[in-house]
Design a protein around this motif. Structure first.
Motif, mmCIF file in Angstrom:
data_model
loop_
_atom_site.group_PDB
_atom_site.id
_atom_site.type_symbol
_atom_site.label_atom_id
_atom_site.label_comp_id
_atom_site.label_asym_id
_atom_site.label_seq_id
_atom_site.Cartn_x
_atom_site.Cartn_y
_atom_site.Cartn_z
ATOM 1 N N ARG A 196 0.962 -1.013 0.147
ATOM 2 C CA ARG A 196 -0.088 -0.117 0.077
ATOM 3 C C ARG A 196 0.995 1.245 0.158
ATOM 4 O O ARG A 196 2.119 1.063 0.459
ATOM 5 N N ASN A 197 0.367 2.469 -0.198
ATOM 6 C CA ASN A 197 1.244 3.546 -0.187
ATOM 7 C C ASN A 197 1.648 4.023 1.197
ATOM 8 O O ASN A 197 0.724 4.239 1.876
ATOM 9 N N ILE A 198 2.959 3.928 1.366
ATOM 10 C CA ILE A 198 3.420 4.482 2.671
ATOM 11 C C ILE A 198 3.787 5.484 2.560
ATOM 12 O O ILE A 198 4.910 5.777 1.702
ATOM 13 N N ARG A 199 3.511 6.576 3.287
ATOM 14 C CA ARG A 199 4.071 8.209 3.086
ATOM 15 C C ARG A 199 4.887 8.472 4.543
ATOM 16 O O ARG A 199 5.016 9.554 4.564
ATOM 17 N N VAL A 200 4.501 7.770 5.731
ATOM 18 C CA VAL A 200 5.222 7.952 6.940
ATOM 19 C C VAL A 200 6.005 7.085 7.152
ATOM 20 O O VAL A 200 5.641 5.822 7.463
ATOM 21 N N VAL A 210 9.719 18.825 -5.554
ATOM 22 C CA VAL A 210 9.431 18.853 -6.901
ATOM 23 C C VAL A 210 7.907 18.668 -7.318
ATOM 24 O O VAL A 210 7.499 18.749 -8.630
ATOM 25 N N TRP A 211 7.035 18.259 -6.417
ATOM 26 C CA TRP A 211 5.552 18.240 -6.432
ATOM 27 C C TRP A 211 4.895 18.514 -5.184
ATOM 28 O O TRP A 211 5.544 17.749 -4.168
ATOM 29 N N ARG A 212 3.830 19.008 -5.118
ATOM 30 C CA ARG A 212 3.119 19.128 -3.815
ATOM 31 C C ARG A 212 2.803 17.845 -3.022
ATOM 32 O O ARG A 212 2.453 17.826 -2.123
ATOM 33 N N GLY A 213 2.750 16.845 -3.976
ATOM 34 C CA GLY A 213 2.212 15.426 -3.461
ATOM 35 C C GLY A 213 3.744 14.713 -3.256
ATOM 36 O O GLY A 213 3.433 13.540 -3.122
ATOM 37 N N ALA A 214 4.916 15.230 -3.149
ATOM 38 C CA ALA A 214 6.136 14.400 -2.932
ATOM 39 C C ALA A 214 6.429 14.566 -1.539
ATOM 40 O O ALA A 214 7.736 14.339 -1.402
ATOM 41 N N ASN A 262 -9.541 -0.662 -1.037
ATOM 42 C CA ASN A 262 -10.558 0.341 -1.606
ATOM 43 C C ASN A 262 -10.321 0.195 -3.127
ATOM 44 O O ASN A 262 -9.478 1.168 -3.855
ATOM 45 N N ARG A 263 -10.847 -0.710 -3.657
ATOM 46 C CA ARG A 263 -10.809 -0.772 -5.099
ATOM 47 C C ARG A 263 -12.364 -1.301 -5.639
ATOM 48 O O ARG A 263 -13.166 -1.758 -4.877
ATOM 49 N N ARG A 264 -12.499 -0.796 -6.905
ATOM 50 C CA ARG A 264 -13.494 -0.999 -7.816
ATOM 51 C C ARG A 264 -13.841 -2.597 -7.483
ATOM 52 O O ARG A 264 -12.805 -3.436 -7.605
HETATM 53 C C1 LIG Z 1 0.775 7.146 -11.441
HETATM 54 C C2 LIG Z 1 0.742 7.482 -9.973
HETATM 55 C C3 LIG Z 1 1.220 8.898 -9.459
HETATM 56 C C4 LIG Z 1 0.837 9.013 -8.183
HETATM 57 N N1 LIG Z 1 1.383 9.975 -7.627
HETATM 58 C C5 LIG Z 1 1.437 10.049 -6.241
HETATM 59 C C6 LIG Z 1 1.801 11.332 -5.562
HETATM 60 O O1 LIG Z 1 2.171 12.416 -6.222
HETATM 61 N N2 LIG Z 1 2.074 11.431 -4.247
HETATM 62 C C7 LIG Z 1 1.499 10.419 -3.435
HETATM 63 O O2 LIG Z 1 1.305 10.855 -2.456
HETATM 64 N N3 LIG Z 1 0.843 9.444 -3.966
HETATM 65 C C8 LIG Z 1 0.819 9.189 -5.464
HETATM 66 N N4 LIG Z 1 0.318 7.893 -5.965
HETATM 67 C C9 LIG Z 1 -0.497 7.120 -5.164
HETATM 68 C C10 LIG Z 1 -1.673 6.766 -5.276
HETATM 69 O O3 LIG Z 1 -2.602 7.976 -4.889
HETATM 70 C C11 LIG Z 1 -2.196 5.423 -4.647
HETATM 71 O O4 LIG Z 1 -1.364 4.418 -5.437
HETATM 72 C C12 LIG Z 1 -3.520 5.122 -4.807
HETATM 73 O O5 LIG Z 1 -4.284 5.939 -4.150
HETATM 74 C C13 LIG Z 1 -3.992 3.924 -4.276
HETATM 75 O O6 LIG Z 1 -3.462 3.639 -2.851
HETATM 76 P P1 LIG Z 1 -2.555 2.402 -2.425
HETATM 77 O O7 LIG Z 1 -1.276 2.704 -3.275
HETATM 78 O O8 LIG Z 1 -2.266 2.818 -1.101
HETATM 79 O O9 LIG Z 1 -3.169 1.131 -2.753
HETATM 80 C C14 LIG Z 1 0.561 7.868 -7.230
HETATM 81 C C15 LIG Z 1 0.067 6.539 -7.663
HETATM 82 C C16 LIG Z 1 0.469 6.231 -9.303
HETATM 83 C C17 LIG Z 1 0.049 4.955 -9.846
#
Ligand SMILES: Cc1cc2nc3c(=O)[nH]c(=O)nc-3n(C[C@H](O)[C@H](O)[C@H](O)COP(=O)(O)O)c2cc1C
Length: 171
Positions: A11-15, A62-66, A158-160
């Protein structure tokens, strides 16, 4: 970890924990990226491993989501050649997506969390990483041990719904 468990655990880990990732594990993750299949085996990618905390903090701009990259244990910058040809761009991006996922699954297998980040300010990214002309930072992946809870298979992602996504013999 079983392959399917790595797939369902990622899953996405951000912390992240303030714990370094062993060098051999980083090498294994990068090796997973190197082994990724690509269109005509062109391998239009380079991976820049960043572990210097100051460099990570700079990359987070480099990006507000980074932002998560700024406090990651490490990050992998996914670099690709610049092109203005739309088909080539699509092909490269497909390959980069595969390489990203290979590395994320290799990391999950080791209990290491990963977080994607897009790149908006490509000229800043190129300056930070000292990229040669004609190469751009396409994506970033933050790495580190999850600060909240370890990776384990997610039962209700959390998927379709499966039935909505999967079609048989045609739409
Ligand atoms: C092409 C792509 C770009 C993404 N860019 C960002 C991003 O800039 N910042 C971020 O926090 N997450 C980013 N994500 C993570 C997605 O938001 C995340 O994979 C999605 O919400 C599903 O959650 P999961 O990875 O926990 O399953 C990105 C994912 C993909 C595939």
């Amino acid at each position: 970890m079983e392959t399917f468990d790595a797939i369902t655990s990622r899953r996405n880990i951000r912390v992240y924990e303030a714990r370094a990732i062993p060098a051999e594990h980083l090498t294994r993750i990068l090796e997973a990226g190197r082994r990724t299949p690509s269109s005509s085996n062109k391998q239009r990618w380079d991976f820049v491993l960043v572990q210097d905390p100051a460099q990570l903090v700079r990359l987070a701009e480099v990006w507000r989501g980074a932002g998560h990259v700024g406090h990651a244990a490490a990050a992998i910058g996914i670099v690709a050649p610049v092109t203005d040809d739309w088909d080539t761009h699509g092909s490269i991006q497909y390959d980069l997506g595969q390489a990203t996922m290979s590395m994320m699954l290799a990391a999950a297998d080791l209990g290491i969390g990963t977080g994607h980040a897009a790149v908006s300010d490509r000229s800043l990214a190129a300056e930070i990483l000292g990229l040669p002309v004609g190469q751009e930072l396409a994506w970033l992946v933050g790495l580190g041990y999850p600060a909240d809870r370890p990776l384990k298979p997610i039962k209700t992602p959390n998927r379709r719904p499966f039935e909505e996504v999967v079609h048989h013999e045609g739409w």
